[in-house]
Design a protein around this motif. Sequence first.
Motif, PDB file in Angstrom:
ATOM      1  N   TYR A 139       0.808  -1.215   0.000  1.00  0.00           N
ATOM      2  CA  TYR A 139       0.000   0.000   0.000  1.00  0.00           C
ATOM      3  C   TYR A 139       0.843   1.268   0.000  1.00  0.00           C
ATOM      4  CZ  TYR A 139      -3.254  -3.597   1.472  1.00  0.00           C
ATOM      5  OH  TYR A 139      -3.986  -4.757   1.546  1.00  0.00           O
ATOM      6  N   GLY A 140       2.172   1.111  -0.027  1.00  0.00           N
ATOM      7  CA  GLY A 140       3.052   2.271  -0.050  1.00  0.00           C
ATOM      8  C   GLY A 140       3.499   2.729   1.315  1.00  0.00           C
ATOM      9  N   ASP A 141       3.172   1.952   2.394  1.00  0.00           N
ATOM     10  CA  ASP A 141       3.592   2.298   3.746  1.00  0.00           C
ATOM     11  C   ASP A 141       4.941   1.660   4.049  1.00  0.00           C
ATOM     12  OD1 ASP A 141       1.128   3.598   4.113  1.00  0.00           O
ATOM     13  OD2 ASP A 141       0.165   1.700   4.707  1.00  0.00           O
ATOM     14  N   LEU A 168       9.012  -3.383  -1.430  1.00  0.00           N
ATOM     15  CA  LEU A 168       9.592  -2.699  -2.593  1.00  0.00           C
ATOM     16  C   LEU A 168      10.757  -1.846  -2.116  1.00  0.00           C
ATOM     17  CD1 LEU A 168       9.321  -1.897  -5.641  1.00  0.00           C
ATOM     18  CD2 LEU A 168       7.907   0.017  -4.847  1.00  0.00           C
ATOM     19  N   LEU A 169      11.941  -2.066  -2.668  1.00  0.00           N
ATOM     20  CA  LEU A 169      13.120  -1.302  -2.275  1.00  0.00           C
ATOM     21  C   LEU A 169      13.073   0.078  -2.941  1.00  0.00           C
ATOM     22  CD1 LEU A 169      15.831  -1.138  -0.804  1.00  0.00           C
ATOM     23  CD2 LEU A 169      16.902  -2.154  -2.831  1.00  0.00           C
ATOM     24  N   VAL A 170      13.165   1.119  -2.123  1.00  0.00           N
ATOM     25  CA  VAL A 170      13.074   2.494  -2.609  1.00  0.00           C
ATOM     26  C   VAL A 170      14.328   3.252  -2.196  1.00  0.00           C
ATOM     27  CG1 VAL A 170      11.793   4.662  -2.420  1.00  0.00           C
ATOM     28  CG2 VAL A 170      10.571   2.500  -2.572  1.00  0.00           C
ATOM     29  N   PHE A 171      14.857   4.064  -3.095  1.00  0.00           N
ATOM     30  CA  PHE A 171      16.047   4.873  -2.847  1.00  0.00           C
ATOM     31  C   PHE A 171      15.724   6.316  -3.201  1.00  0.00           C
ATOM     32  CE2 PHE A 171      19.876   6.927  -4.573  1.00  0.00           C
ATOM     33  CZ  PHE A 171      20.728   6.814  -3.494  1.00  0.00           C
ATOM     34  N   ASN A 172      15.757   7.195  -2.166  1.00  0.00           N
ATOM     35  CA  ASN A 172      15.478   8.621  -2.388  1.00  0.00           C
ATOM     36  C   ASN A 172      14.208   8.846  -3.200  1.00  0.00           C
ATOM     37  OD1 ASN A 172      17.696   9.243  -0.917  1.00  0.00           O
ATOM     38  ND2 ASN A 172      18.906  10.077  -2.589  1.00  0.00           N
ATOM     39  N   VAL A 201       8.614  -8.177 -11.765  1.00  0.00           N
ATOM     40  CA  VAL A 201       8.152  -8.749 -13.036  1.00  0.00           C
ATOM     41  C   VAL A 201       6.760  -8.189 -13.329  1.00  0.00           C
ATOM     42  CG1 VAL A 201       7.993 -10.838 -14.423  1.00  0.00           C
ATOM     43  CG2 VAL A 201       9.485 -10.805 -12.455  1.00  0.00           C
ATOM     44  N   ASN A 202       5.734  -9.041 -13.424  1.00  0.00           N
ATOM     45  CA  ASN A 202       4.394  -8.547 -13.764  1.00  0.00           C
ATOM     46  C   ASN A 202       3.442  -8.592 -12.563  1.00  0.00           C
ATOM     47  OD1 ASN A 202       5.002  -8.088 -16.496  1.00  0.00           O
ATOM     48  ND2 ASN A 202       4.824 -10.277 -16.906  1.00  0.00           N
ATOM     49  N   ARG A 203       3.965  -8.509 -11.376  1.00  0.00           N
ATOM     50  CA  ARG A 203       3.116  -8.581 -10.193  1.00  0.00           C
ATOM     51  C   ARG A 203       2.124  -7.413 -10.143  1.00  0.00           C
ATOM     52  NH1 ARG A 203       6.376 -10.422  -4.807  1.00  0.00           N
ATOM     53  NH2 ARG A 203       7.792 -11.939  -5.724  1.00  0.00           N
ATOM     54  N   ALA A 204       0.914  -7.725  -9.712  1.00  0.00           N
ATOM     55  CA  ALA A 204      -0.080  -6.674  -9.531  1.00  0.00           C
ATOM     56  C   ALA A 204       0.204  -5.869  -8.265  1.00  0.00           C
ATOM     57  CB  ALA A 204      -1.482  -7.281  -9.468  1.00  0.00           C
ATOM     58  N   SER A 205       0.883  -6.506  -7.288  1.00  0.00           N
ATOM     59  CA  SER A 205       1.225  -5.811  -6.054  1.00  0.00           C
ATOM     60  C   SER A 205       2.176  -4.655  -6.341  1.00  0.00           C
ATOM     61  CB  SER A 205       1.879  -6.784  -5.070  1.00  0.00           C
ATOM     62  OG  SER A 205       1.056  -7.915  -4.867  1.00  0.00           O
ATOM     63  N   TRP A 206       2.187  -3.679  -5.425  1.00  0.00           N
ATOM     64  CA  TRP A 206       3.018  -2.486  -5.585  1.00  0.00           C
ATOM     65  C   TRP A 206       2.721  -1.772  -6.905  1.00  0.00           C
ATOM     66  CZ3 TRP A 206       5.617  -7.140  -4.189  1.00  0.00           C
ATOM     67  CH2 TRP A 206       5.964  -7.239  -2.848  1.00  0.00           C
ATOM     68  N   CYS A 243      15.815   1.001 -17.329  1.00  0.00           N
ATOM     69  CA  CYS A 243      15.008  -0.086 -16.773  1.00  0.00           C
ATOM     70  C   CYS A 243      13.523   0.234 -16.901  1.00  0.00           C
ATOM     71  CB  CYS A 243      15.341  -0.291 -15.293  1.00  0.00           C
ATOM     72  SG  CYS A 243      17.088  -0.660 -14.994  1.00  0.00           S
ATOM     73  N   ASP A 244      12.708  -0.807 -16.852  1.00  0.00           N
ATOM     74  CA  ASP A 244      11.276  -0.600 -16.664  1.00  0.00           C
ATOM     75  C   ASP A 244      10.895  -1.197 -15.309  1.00  0.00           C
ATOM     76  OD1 ASP A 244      10.513  -3.414 -16.937  1.00  0.00           O
ATOM     77  OD2 ASP A 244      11.035  -3.156 -19.051  1.00  0.00           O
ATOM     78  N   HIS A 245       9.662  -0.989 -14.893  1.00  0.00           N
ATOM     79  CA  HIS A 245       9.300  -1.346 -13.520  1.00  0.00           C
ATOM     80  C   HIS A 245       9.133  -2.850 -13.313  1.00  0.00           C
ATOM     81  CE1 HIS A 245       9.178   2.577 -11.713  1.00  0.00           C
ATOM     82  NE2 HIS A 245       8.482   3.051 -12.720  1.00  0.00           N
ATOM     83  N   SER A 246       9.239  -3.650 -14.363  1.00  0.00           N
ATOM     84  CA  SER A 246       9.267  -5.094 -14.155  1.00  0.00           C
ATOM     85  C   SER A 246      10.591  -5.535 -13.554  1.00  0.00           C
ATOM     86  CB  SER A 246       9.038  -5.826 -15.483  1.00  0.00           C
ATOM     87  OG  SER A 246      10.126  -5.596 -16.372  1.00  0.00           O
TER      88      SER A 246
END
Length: 825
Positions: A403-405, A415-419, A452-457, A492-495
């Motif tokens: 959910y982005g929390d 999901l690994l996030v950087f800045n 890959v093609n996950r609906a999550s995130w 890159c793409d988000h997959s």
Amino acid sequence: AAQVHQGSSGINAEYGDCSYDEEENNCYHSEDVFIACGYGSGRKIFQLWDDEGNNVTTGQGYLAFGEPGKSMGTVCDDGFDDKAAKLICKNMGFEKAVSWRSSGQDGGRASLNITLSDIDCGRASDMFWSCDFMTADTGYINCDHTEDIYLACTNDTEQYWDEQVGFYLVDIDARLPAKGAEGLLFYKHTSSSDYGTVCDDGFNDRAADIICQEMGYEDGAQRWTSGNSANDFQESLPTALDDIFCGSSDEMFTDCDYDFRFEDCSHDEDVYLQCREDSPSTLDFTLVDENGNARMEAQRAGLLIYKDGTVCDDYFNDRAADLICRKMGFDGAQQWESSGYFSQWQQERDTTLDNIECMDTAESFEDCDYEEFEENCSHDEDVLLTCEYSGEDEMRFSLLNHYGDGIEGTGTEGLLVFNGGTVCDDYFNITAAHLICQNMGFGSAKSWTVTVNRASWSYRVDMPTSLDDIRCGPSAENFWRDCLYDSENEDCDHSEDVILTCGEMDDDDDEELSGSDFSLVDKKGNSFNESGMEGLLLFRDGTVCDDSFNNFAADLICKAMGFESAQNWRHGYFNSINDRYGIRLDDVYCNSTHMSIEDCQYNVEDHNCEHSEDVILACTKEERGVYRLQKTGQSWAVGIAFKSKFDHPQIEGWLCDDGLTDRTATWLCQDQLRFRYGKRAPSGGILDGKPYLRTNLSCLYEECSDLGYGDNGLTCNNDTERAAIYCYNALQEYDVNVQSFDVTPKGKVVIKLRLKYIKEGEVFSGHGDRAKSQISVEYCGQPVKLKGVYGQGGRYKISGKTSGRCESQCYTINIGDEFSHGTAC
């Protein structure tokens, strides 16, 4: 129409070779010519056929020769070469030959004739009919349908990819070399018949880098994947290379391990490769100390290196220093200077970058002018650079849930996030995962994967990609900033976004094993517990090394995970997901199935393995059968009973003969009947109406493994494939009678022999053809490369080729490892 035959003269081959007046004439229409076209008596032509002998017009197929409707047949590969392919394609009206190969199998062509062989176009002009060849009408053709020519022709007159040698990328739609740096990976040996696609078994990022570099892309690979485009052209190609594995210390492809034309792949496993063709990237620059090691100080000072060479100070300025530091992920340059003498290591480098001119208006290094590998510098002019970095607080990693929390606890993937942006998986590895987890305050990484093609995130599609090309090598031991990475340029793409799971440092303190420590994941990294499905074995979210691993260990681990037993196991790369994990367990040794996995020997974390040794395991929920032998004439049928159903179990089904060897037969005879020896006997049909239950039985001493009948499509013929064995107490051998042999000046070997089987001192002719696959030939102490062994019932023809000569004119025929009684001189 005039017909041209071999050796004829004065007869025109094509209309263009005739003389004529196109416009001037002295004729009346009463002289107009009427003709009737046809094949005529004796006219022989070339065609392309499908596997059933039907004419095809697609430009590729099995080459056929003869008189249509009468004596057409396939063409043997003896003597065939690129020139023959070219002339035959032109004879059929095409512009050029694209490729050719030997079929390697008879397919559905076993009933067809072979009408042409021994083609030699070495002295031919531009017509096939000036080649030397032998037809079925003029001589004996010593070939079988595994030698049929498969030929591809085209009317495209551009440069053809098949004229290249080595690795290259192919545009499969155009059937030509790819115009960019991306395409189907193709390999062609110096021999024209050795070419094809590359299978992804064992393939890894290092292999992709080395192959791209050998194709001229110095920066290595951008990415690679595998799959089938459902293109007819791709489907028609052989697989040339398989089981490629390149270690971290390998520098050239010849240093890597691979199998050449020895493959078990489908075109779904063909490698597609994209190589880097960008301007200098983050990975090109680094700072090193006097011994060439990457610097670890926070102020990042050292000798500036570009592509393993030094950088000359000609035209170098503060703006260039700033932009290069920023390209390496720092805030800018603190200072720079010419090095003078820095170290002996420096003196052994080439100068790889010179004449760097960066204007004050340049916003990135790509805006500067520079020259690569063209220099007039000494090492006194090498650049020493110190970059500024304001602190770790500005370089923030975090993990986000679906959910982005933010995620604060351990053991949950995020999901690994950087800045504020995602992290791309290019070059990402388990070392990078560990260091980043530690950077966020966790103990270590448990595992990582990609979206890959996950609906999550799903919200990630609106985020930028903030970090790419993270490479963490052996020098990055304590600090993720000691890794190389690119924070400016990404492709890159988000997959490809990284999903990371972190754990606490003490998660693995307890070294006692339990069933909950183990799991199986599929080729996408997803856990499963399905019976009979092969997966990568994980221990506490790390892989298991195969050192000392055996069938007992496989059985006990499967039981600990809730299965009945192990179905099979092997080691190696598993669709390249191995690198996502660390290696957590090694030296697993169990000496019985009458124990638990906790009682086995093992080492946790301490290992000396690479991921090519990771255990891949399939477990089954079926009850493990025991083997029982039932007498049938002179042999014994191999049956299966189940321990859990009766104290004295009865045979409930049969073993299929696939994979059955004499070694396994010997163990069964010793275990069940106390005979000294065993041999595989001719197979038979099922008995008593009972079904097949197991197949692919293999035993070494008391350790046996098999497969469930029907698993992965494994089936057998009810009438002919029930396993059977001979049991006996006296050694058996073979009587080899060489009836004829022939050796051509080019080293082609043809040997005809009569093989008799002797059991307990008496000739026993009912051995079937089980020795056929064990026949090998030696010449001058070296093995002869066999094309095949043909025939049945002990009457065999051996066809092969020797690569050298020696004083001896004798060939030795061997049957397996034990017998060497036949000699042809």
